[in-house]
Design an enzyme around this catalytic site. Structure first.
Site, PDB file in Angstrom:
ATOM      1  N   ASP A 141      35.519  49.014  38.279  1.00  0.00           N
ATOM      2  CA  ASP A 141      35.517  47.615  37.867  1.00  0.00           C
ATOM      3  C   ASP A 141      34.117  46.995  38.008  1.00  0.00           C
ATOM      4  OD1 ASP A 141      37.332  45.418  37.064  1.00  0.00           O
ATOM      5  OD2 ASP A 141      36.740  44.505  38.958  1.00  0.00           O
ATOM      6  N   GLU A 150      33.249  49.967  34.042  1.00  0.00           N
ATOM      7  CA  GLU A 150      33.262  48.738  33.257  1.00  0.00           C
ATOM      8  C   GLU A 150      32.005  47.963  33.610  1.00  0.00           C
ATOM      9  OE1 GLU A 150      35.720  44.607  32.615  1.00  0.00           O
ATOM     10  OE2 GLU A 150      35.033  45.282  34.570  1.00  0.00           O
TER      11      GLU A 150
HETATM   12  O1  ISL Z   1      37.714  38.724  30.832  1.00  0.00           O
HETATM   13  C1  ISL Z   1      36.650  39.240  30.631  1.00  0.00           C
HETATM   14  C2  ISL Z   1      36.345  39.939  29.375  1.00  0.00           C
HETATM   15  O2  ISL Z   1      36.537  39.137  28.282  1.00  0.00           O
HETATM   16  C3  ISL Z   1      35.564  39.294  31.625  1.00  0.00           C
HETATM   17  O3  ISL Z   1      34.992  38.116  31.997  1.00  0.00           O
HETATM   18  C4  ISL Z   1      36.113  40.042  32.805  1.00  0.00           C
HETATM   19  O4  ISL Z   1      36.448  39.197  33.830  1.00  0.00           O
HETATM   20  C5  ISL Z   1      35.094  41.040  33.243  1.00  0.00           C
HETATM   21  O5  ISL Z   1      34.952  41.941  32.193  1.00  0.00           O
HETATM   22  C6  ISL Z   1      35.516  41.775  34.490  1.00  0.00           C
HETATM   23  O6  ISL Z   1      36.785  42.312  34.375  1.00  0.00           O
HETATM   24  C7  ISL Z   1      37.294  43.085  35.416  1.00  0.00           C
HETATM   25  O7  ISL Z   1      37.112  42.498  36.687  1.00  0.00           O
HETATM   26  C8  ISL Z   1      37.817  41.293  36.937  1.00  0.00           C
HETATM   27  C9  ISL Z   1      39.284  41.364  36.556  1.00  0.00           C
HETATM   28  O8  ISL Z   1      39.841  40.090  36.575  1.00  0.00           O
HETATM   29  C10 ISL Z   1      39.483  41.993  35.202  1.00  0.00           C
HETATM   30  O9  ISL Z   1      40.847  42.125  34.905  1.00  0.00           O
HETATM   31  C11 ISL Z   1      38.765  43.314  35.210  1.00  0.00           C
HETATM   32  O10 ISL Z   1      38.979  44.040  34.035  1.00  0.00           O
HETATM   33  C12 ISL Z   1      37.663  41.017  38.401  1.00  0.00           C
HETATM   34  O11 ISL Z   1      38.065  42.119  39.141  1.00  0.00           O
END
Ligand code: ISL
Ligand code: CA
Length: 531
Positions: free
Chosen positions: A190, A244
């Site tokens: 993440d 990610e």
């Molecule tokens: O929503 C988003 C993409 O359009 C981003 O702002 C997203 O929050 C970002 O990509 C990070 O996402 C990941 O970490 C977050 C979590 O809420 C998301 O579900 C996860 O995929 C925090 O852990």
């Protein structure tokens, strides 16, 4: 080729996949009961969104204990059974690794709260005063606890871990080892390019994410990833680490995945997801296919291997954004599938995408469960955005659009109870049960495409070459050992003239008409130069 290069990934969002006990929440036993379905689709790797203990302020992305299973999802025995059954079927599992932050319910954080000299205090970031940073979910990134403030780039219940503390790195290594020893294949990491903060000073003012320069793609961030590979991942025969990222350029992405740097294997980037908005995702504009083609082409050309995806649990449904949910629902969903499965890289399919699920049919803001959606609603109100406009923004962009329960059949396929998030009423005609029986369904098209891709060296290994991006028509080639496939995709609802007389090998229309593409028509042809 590694398995993660040959294979297809399927993302499961556990809460919304399959409920086995009628409490309205998807769970591990539910997933186990659907592994055959996933296998039959042609999948090799499952990415499981977080199943760890969590108060669910961000549906598991707020981890309260990395070694425990959220009781709503089942037990550790269920998780072991899931890994075992999956491995028996030849399915690998990667788990979400959320190490930028923990839940404020994590015992480390509770210890940290006890005072400045607590050994866990330094697991997190503290300041006497807020700085001017802006968070991912809108608003400030500092929350008061006692006489200091702690950093949270996301929700205030997600406290950022301090990765400059070697003890935290040790904890991360232990967590990874624990799960890899259980037989998982790797991790989807993440927000992996913002985990190390160089300083907590004020940032340069930006419209969003002020402070970003202090923690984005830092040198130490790279070193940490190298250390995790050297000390953990390298202890196993083959693993898969996909990260990610937030706001990366192709160069920054490459630096995370370049084989000689020994960090990640693959990067999830966002440029092609940013094509239907200005500035940030809440300000949507009309989708122009050309922007998508350009973004895809750019990344195809600049990176040796891409994470191919149109959907995940954070994105509205691709059909609702880039296709047509009515007259050309089948055609446009299959067109998107054709692109997804013929580009160079590893395709990721998000649960429900394979049956053409659409955005949720939410009627009121109170139906949303997502913390981000509610935070942004508050920000919007503060900015005095008129309510109808604010509602429209949230309905269109809320992450809950992707999180509505999987539509297994027209009735109680997901749950016999009350679902935790409103089901889309179009489950009456968009569902797995019907799709399996209909040869012309989106689902059966995905299956055909997946098996076509897997049996084609050209599609799995071949290079990418763009031919044309004009007039809403995307034409590109893949080539391997002098064998060439050319892909045509009409990304619009208008008929288009093209040059092609060759019968397709695979098409989203039943018949073929030379030299034109009908609405959303997409197909693959074999090309022989010099004949
Ligand atoms: O929503 C988003 C993409 O359009 C981003 O702002 C997203 O929050 C970002 O990509 C990070 O996402 C990941 O970490 C977050 C979590 O809420 C998301 O579900 C996860 O995929 C925090 O852990
Ligand atoms: Ca359940």
């Amino acid at each position: 080729m590694k398995l993660w290069q040959k294979g297809i990934v399927y993302q499961i969002y556990p809460r919304s996949f399959k409920d086995s006990n009628g409490d309205g929440i998807g769970d591990l036993k539910g997933i186990i009961s659907k592994l055959d379905y996933v296998k039959n689709l042609g999948i090799d790797i499952i990415w499981l969104s977080p199943v760890y203990l969590s108060p669910n302020n961000d549906n598991g992305y707020d981890v309260a204990d990395y070694y425990k299973i959220n009781p709503e999802f089942g037990t550790m025995a269920d998780m072991d059974a899931l890994i075992k059954k999956a491995n028996e079927l030849g399915l690998k599992i990667i788990m979400d690794l959320v190490i930028n932050h923990t839940s404020t319910e994590h015992w480390w954080f509770k210890e940290a709260l006890k005072g400045k000299d607590n050994p866990y205090r330094n697991y997190y970031h503290w300041r006497d005063k807020k700085n001017n940073w802006g968070g991912f979910f809108g608003g400030t990134t500092w929350e008061k606890a006692g006489d200091q403030y702690y950093l949270h780039l996301f929700d205030k219940t997600q406290a950022d871990l301090n990765l400059s503390n070697p003890k935290v790195i040790e904890e991360v290594k232990n967590i990874m080892t624990f799960w890899l020893d259980k037989g998982i294949y790797g991790f989807r990491c993440d927000v992996i390019n913002i985990i190390y903060k160089n300083s907590l000073e004020n940032g340069k003012r930006r419209l969003v994410l002020t402070g970003l320069e202090h923690y984005h793609s830092t040198k130490r961030n790279h070193e940490i990833l190298q250390e995790l590979r050297r000390d953990v991942l390298n202890n196993y025969v083959e693993t898969f680490a996909v990260g990610e990222t937030v706001l990366v350029s192709p160069k920054q992405a490459y630096d995370l995945m370049a084989p000689d740097r020994k960090e990640l294997d693959l990067v999830i980037s966002f440029e092609h997801m940013d094509v239907d908005h200005i500035n940030n995702k809440w300000f949507k504009v009309k989708f122009k296919p050309k922007k998508m083609m350009k973004a895809l082409t750019k990344w195809q050309e600049l990176l040796p291997w891409n994470c191919l995806y149109f959907e995940n649990h954070d994105q509205p449904r691709s059909l609702s954004r880039f296709g047509c949910t009515e007259k050309y629902r089948l055609e446009s969903a299959k067109m998107l599938a054709t692109i997804l499965l013929t580009l160079r890289g590893t395709p990721f399919i998000y649960q429900g995408q394979e049956i053409g699920m659409t955005n949720g049919d939410f009627k009121s803001l109170s139906e949303f469960m997502d913390t981000e959606t509610h935070n942004i609603e508050k920000v919007g109100r503060k900015l005095l955005i008129p309510r109808p406009i604010l509602k429209k923004m949230l309905f269109r962009t809320s992450r809950d659009n992707a999180r509505t329960p999987m539509q297994w059949n027209a009735t109680t396929g997901f749950t016999t109870g009350t679902p935790w998030l409103k089901e889309n009423q179009n489950k009456s005609f968009i569902n797995v049960e019907d799709a399996l029986q209909d040869d012309n369904s989106i689902l059966n098209f995905y299956k055909r495409l997946i098996s076509f891709r897997k049996s084609s060296h050209i599609l799995t290994k071949g290079i990418f070459r763009v031919i044309s991006m004009k007039n809403d028509v995307y034409i590109y080639e893949r080539e391997h050992n002098n064998q060439i496939l050319r892909i045509f995709a009409n990304m619009s609802k208008k008929e288009k003239k093209i040059h092609n007389r060759r019968e397709p090998l695979l098409s989203n229309y039943q018949d073929f008409e030379p030299n034109k593409l009908r609405p959303y028509e997409a197909y693959i042809v074999e090309v022989r130069y010099g004949f």
